[in-house]
Structures are given as structure tokens and as C-alpha cells.
Motif scaffolding. Sequence first.
Motif, PDB file in Angstrom:
ATOM      1  N   VAL A 180      -8.484   0.934  11.412  1.00 55.56           N
ATOM      2  CA  VAL A 180      -7.280   1.610  11.457  1.00 55.56           C
ATOM      3  C   VAL A 180      -5.890   0.879  12.054  1.00 55.56           C
ATOM      4  CG1 VAL A 180      -6.431   3.622  12.941  1.00 55.56           C
ATOM      5  CG2 VAL A 180      -8.649   3.764  11.921  1.00 55.56           C
ATOM      6  N   GLU A 181      -6.243   0.141  12.819  1.00 63.24           N
ATOM      7  CA  GLU A 181      -4.992  -0.782  13.376  1.00 63.24           C
ATOM      8  C   GLU A 181      -4.586  -1.642  12.304  1.00 63.24           C
ATOM      9  OE1 GLU A 181      -2.183  -2.139  15.905  1.00 63.24           O
ATOM     10  OE2 GLU A 181      -3.491  -0.740  16.195  1.00 63.24           O
ATOM     11  N   ALA A 182      -5.459  -2.159  11.538  1.00 66.75           N
ATOM     12  CA  ALA A 182      -4.832  -3.217  10.475  1.00 66.75           C
ATOM     13  C   ALA A 182      -4.211  -2.175   9.504  1.00 66.75           C
ATOM     14  CB  ALA A 182      -6.067  -3.852   9.607  1.00 66.75           C
ATOM     15  N   LEU A 183      -4.749  -1.020   9.000  1.00 67.73           N
ATOM     16  CA  LEU A 183      -3.976  -0.230   8.175  1.00 67.73           C
ATOM     17  C   LEU A 183      -2.680   0.307   8.756  1.00 67.73           C
ATOM     18  CD1 LEU A 183      -6.768   2.150   6.856  1.00 67.73           C
ATOM     19  CD2 LEU A 183      -5.466   0.430   5.358  1.00 67.73           C
ATOM     20  N   GLY A 229      -0.102  -2.997   8.550  1.00 67.90           N
ATOM     21  CA  GLY A 229       0.245  -3.010   7.084  1.00 67.90           C
ATOM     22  C   GLY A 229       1.157  -2.144   6.606  1.00 67.90           C
ATOM     23  N   ARG A 230       1.226  -0.812   7.175  1.00 67.64           N
ATOM     24  CA  ARG A 230       1.995   0.283   6.930  1.00 67.64           C
ATOM     25  C   ARG A 230       3.443  -0.144   7.321  1.00 67.64           C
ATOM     26  NH1 ARG A 230       2.512   6.332   8.606  1.00 67.64           N
ATOM     27  NH2 ARG A 230       3.801   6.959   6.827  1.00 67.64           N
ATOM     28  N   LYS A 231       3.327  -0.389   8.788  1.00 71.05           N
ATOM     29  CA  LYS A 231       4.473  -0.710   9.330  1.00 71.05           C
ATOM     30  C   LYS A 231       5.253  -1.923   8.759  1.00 71.05           C
ATOM     31  CE  LYS A 231       3.242   1.272  13.852  1.00 71.05           C
ATOM     32  NZ  LYS A 231       3.042   0.879  14.983  1.00 71.05           N
ATOM     33  N   ARG A 232       4.784  -2.924   8.145  1.00 65.37           N
ATOM     34  CA  ARG A 232       5.459  -3.911   7.603  1.00 65.37           C
ATOM     35  C   ARG A 232       6.243  -3.636   6.342  1.00 65.37           C
ATOM     36  NH1 ARG A 232       0.704  -8.457   8.129  1.00 65.37           N
ATOM     37  NH2 ARG A 232       0.799  -8.848  10.395  1.00 65.37           N
ATOM     38  N   LEU A 233       5.701  -2.748   5.539  1.00 62.28           N
ATOM     39  CA  LEU A 233       6.302  -2.299   4.474  1.00 62.28           C
ATOM     40  C   LEU A 233       7.737  -1.813   4.751  1.00 62.28           C
ATOM     41  CD1 LEU A 233       3.723  -0.194   2.440  1.00 62.28           C
ATOM     42  CD2 LEU A 233       4.234  -2.625   1.972  1.00 62.28           C
ATOM     43  N   PRO A 234       8.668  -2.120   3.849  1.00 56.13           N
ATOM     44  CA  PRO A 234      10.198  -1.760   3.816  1.00 56.13           C
ATOM     45  C   PRO A 234      10.170  -0.036   3.924  1.00 56.13           C
ATOM     46  CG  PRO A 234       9.784  -2.868   1.916  1.00 56.13           C
ATOM     47  CD  PRO A 234       8.582  -2.938   2.577  1.00 56.13           C
ATOM     48  N   ALA A 235      10.790   0.385   4.653  1.00 60.58           N
ATOM     49  CA  ALA A 235      10.933   1.947   4.536  1.00 60.58           C
ATOM     50  C   ALA A 235      11.613   2.274   3.087  1.00 60.58           C
ATOM     51  CB  ALA A 235      11.730   2.377   5.541  1.00 60.58           C
ATOM     52  N   ARG A 236      10.934   3.416   2.523  1.00 57.75           N
ATOM     53  CA  ARG A 236      11.593   3.700   1.355  1.00 57.75           C
ATOM     54  C   ARG A 236      12.581   4.738   1.565  1.00 57.75           C
ATOM     55  NH1 ARG A 236       6.679   5.388  -2.380  1.00 57.75           N
ATOM     56  NH2 ARG A 236       8.115   6.948  -2.831  1.00 57.75           N
ATOM     57  N   MET A 268       0.877  -1.019  -0.131  1.00 53.67           N
ATOM     58  CA  MET A 268      -0.126   0.098  -0.038  1.00 53.67           C
ATOM     59  C   MET A 268       0.866   1.297   0.051  1.00 53.67           C
ATOM     60  SD  MET A 268      -2.680   1.456   3.035  1.00 53.67           S
ATOM     61  CE  MET A 268      -3.859   0.088   2.547  1.00 53.67           C
ATOM     62  N   ASP A 269       0.533   2.081  -0.997  1.00 54.22           N
ATOM     63  CA  ASP A 269       1.522   3.387  -0.798  1.00 54.22           C
ATOM     64  C   ASP A 269       0.758   4.371   0.034  1.00 54.22           C
ATOM     65  OD1 ASP A 269      -1.042   3.910  -2.413  1.00 54.22           O
ATOM     66  OD2 ASP A 269      -0.283   5.208  -3.820  1.00 54.22           O
ATOM     67  N   GLU A 270       1.493   5.385   0.374  1.00 49.36           N
ATOM     68  CA  GLU A 270       1.191   6.522   1.357  1.00 49.36           C
ATOM     69  C   GLU A 270      -0.085   7.050   1.008  1.00 49.36           C
ATOM     70  OE1 GLU A 270       1.920   8.488   4.838  1.00 49.36           O
ATOM     71  OE2 GLU A 270       3.154   7.119   3.999  1.00 49.36           O
ATOM     72  N   ALA A 271      -0.553   7.431  -0.243  1.00 47.61           N
ATOM     73  CA  ALA A 271      -1.645   7.943  -0.351  1.00 47.61           C
ATOM     74  C   ALA A 271      -3.097   7.304  -0.051  1.00 47.61           C
ATOM     75  CB  ALA A 271      -1.936   8.389  -2.081  1.00 47.61           C
ATOM     76  N   GLY A 272      -2.654   5.664  -0.488  1.00 44.01           N
ATOM     77  CA  GLY A 272      -3.698   4.749  -0.041  1.00 44.01           C
ATOM     78  C   GLY A 272      -4.004   4.760   1.402  1.00 44.01           C
ATOM     79  N   TYR A 273      -2.762   4.957   2.070  1.00 45.49           N
ATOM     80  CA  TYR A 273      -2.715   4.419   3.444  1.00 45.49           C
ATOM     81  C   TYR A 273      -3.590   5.724   4.147  1.00 45.49           C
ATOM     82  CZ  TYR A 273      -1.139   4.869   8.414  1.00 45.49           C
ATOM     83  OH  TYR A 273      -0.864   5.183   9.605  1.00 45.49           O
ATOM     84  N   ARG A 274      -3.096   6.984   3.702  1.00 40.63           N
ATOM     85  CA  ARG A 274      -3.868   8.210   4.476  1.00 40.63           C
ATOM     86  C   ARG A 274      -5.153   8.347   4.112  1.00 40.63           C
ATOM     87  NH1 ARG A 274       0.019  12.650   5.562  1.00 40.63           N
ATOM     88  NH2 ARG A 274       1.966  11.719   5.571  1.00 40.63           N
ATOM     89  N   LEU A 275      -5.913   7.745   2.846  1.00 41.84           N
ATOM     90  CA  LEU A 275      -7.137   7.749   2.522  1.00 41.84           C
ATOM     91  C   LEU A 275      -7.880   6.724   3.357  1.00 41.84           C
ATOM     92  CD1 LEU A 275      -9.315   8.816   0.586  1.00 41.84           C
ATOM     93  CD2 LEU A 275      -8.853   6.900  -0.792  1.00 41.84           C
TER      94      LEU A 275
END
Length: 83
Positions: free
Chosen positions: A64-67, A70-77, A1-8
Amino acid sequence: MDEAGYRLGMAVAFMLGLWEGVIAIVYRAFTDKEAGVMTAVDYLPTPWCYVAGGAVVLVAGVVVEALDRGRKRLPARRESPGG
């Protein structure tokens, strides 16, 4: 998930949880306003509108917790120093 999808996703989950949960319960409990499109759980009979409002808040919290997980699992760009 990209940053925009996460924020939305976070904004939608938070707003629905707040509006359909907390605000709908406050409208029903403390005001004489009629149910409207934006407070759909208030169309339910008295004991069930509070149950539905609480369920909406819980589901929004789970989303919100699942999102967030999921964001924390992504490797940091890594950003390049030049931008």
C-alpha cells in the motif's frame, strides 16, 4: 500507473492484508472455526499461523505504501475546464 490500476492495487492489497492477516488471526484465536480457503494462514500450526498473519499484514502495508508513493510521483493530470 493510471487511477484504475492504483485503486485496484490498493483494494487487493488492503483486502488481502485484512482478510489473510487480521481476520485469520481473530478466527484462530477467538473462534472454533476450521481453516478455509479464505483464511489460508490458519492451516499452519499454532505459533506459525500468527507469524504468517502478521507477515501478511506487514507485506500488505508495504505494498500500500509503495502504491501510494508511486501515485504521488506521477505528475498531476490537468483537467480542462470544459471536461
